[in-house]
Design a protein around this motif. Structure first.
Motif, short mmCIF file in Angstrom:
data_model
loop_
_atom_site.label_atom_id
_atom_site.label_comp_id
_atom_site.label_asym_id
_atom_site.label_seq_id
_atom_site.Cartn_x
_atom_site.Cartn_y
_atom_site.Cartn_z
N VAL A 1 2.23 14.14 10.52
CA VAL A 1 3.28 13.12 10.62
C VAL A 1 3.18 12.16 9.43
O VAL A 1 4.20 11.81 8.82
N PHE A 2 1.97 11.74 9.08
CA PHE A 2 1.79 10.87 7.91
C PHE A 2 2.28 11.56 6.64
O PHE A 2 2.91 10.94 5.79
N GLU A 3 1.98 12.85 6.50
CA GLU A 3 2.39 13.59 5.30
C GLU A 3 3.90 13.76 5.21
O GLU A 3 4.45 13.90 4.13
N LEU A 4 4.57 13.73 6.36
CA LEU A 4 6.03 13.86 6.40
C LEU A 4 6.75 12.52 6.30
O LEU A 4 7.96 12.49 6.12
N THR A 5 6.01 11.42 6.39
CA THR A 5 6.61 10.09 6.36
C THR A 5 7.12 9.76 4.96
O THR A 5 6.50 10.11 3.96
N ALA A 6 8.24 9.04 4.91
CA ALA A 6 8.84 8.64 3.63
C ALA A 6 7.98 7.61 2.92
O ALA A 6 7.19 6.88 3.54
N THR A 7 8.15 7.53 1.61
CA THR A 7 7.44 6.57 0.77
C THR A 7 7.68 5.14 1.22
O THR A 7 8.78 4.78 1.58
N VAL A 8 6.62 4.34 1.17
CA VAL A 8 6.73 2.91 1.45
C VAL A 8 6.59 2.19 0.11
O VAL A 8 5.52 2.18 -0.49
N GLU A 9 7.71 1.65 -0.38
CA GLU A 9 7.70 0.95 -1.67
C GLU A 9 7.38 -0.53 -1.51
O GLU A 9 6.58 -1.08 -2.25
N VAL A 10 8.03 -1.18 -0.56
CA VAL A 10 7.89 -2.63 -0.40
C VAL A 10 6.50 -2.96 0.15
O VAL A 10 6.11 -2.49 1.21
N GLY A 11 5.76 -3.73 -0.63
CA GLY A 11 4.44 -4.16 -0.19
C GLY A 11 3.35 -3.12 -0.34
O GLY A 11 2.24 -3.32 0.15
#
Length: 122
Positions: free
Chosen positions: A104-114
């Motif tokens: 699930v973590f590997e499929l999660t979208a990029t977190v840009e903010v912060g």
């Protein structure tokens, strides 16, 4: 896919930066294809001889070890891309559930903010 596979192999010891979701999955596909090709060629070169088998085993062991380190590295970079510590890599050791959580973590979208981890230099 070729670029992602190159990044995978040129950043074997990079545990500090981030890898995007697409880089992660394209590298996975590229390495599957690469391993099929290398196995086929190795079979042609080394054949069934005892000396060939020993040489193949040594080479396979070295490449396998580097592949293991590179795989851990890209998973850690992927976790960094979603702003999680690389320590989350260990969650996969929990039977069944850990592997699902890591997926699930590997499929999660990029977190840009912060996001506290630097982007990878290409």
């Amino acid at each position: 896919m070729i670029e992602a596979t190159k990044l995978f192999w040129t950043h074997v010891f990079d545990f500090q930066t981030r890898s995007t979701r697409s880089d992660f999955w394209w590298a996975a596909l590229g390495n599957i294809i690469l391993s099929i090709i290398v196995s086929f060629v190795a079979g042609l070169i080394f054949g069934n001889s005892t000396a060939g088998s020993a040489a193949y085993s040594i080479i396979y062991g070295i490449v396998g070890f580097l592949y293991l380190i590179a795989t851990i590295s890209i998973v850690v970079r992927r976790l960094h891309d979603i702003n999680r510590s690389g320590g989350w890599w260990w969650i996969q050791l929990i039977p069944i559930v850990g592997g699902i959580i890591l997926l699930v973590f590997e499929l999660t979208a990029t977190v840009e903010v912060g996001n506290r981890y630097p982007k990878m230099e290409r």
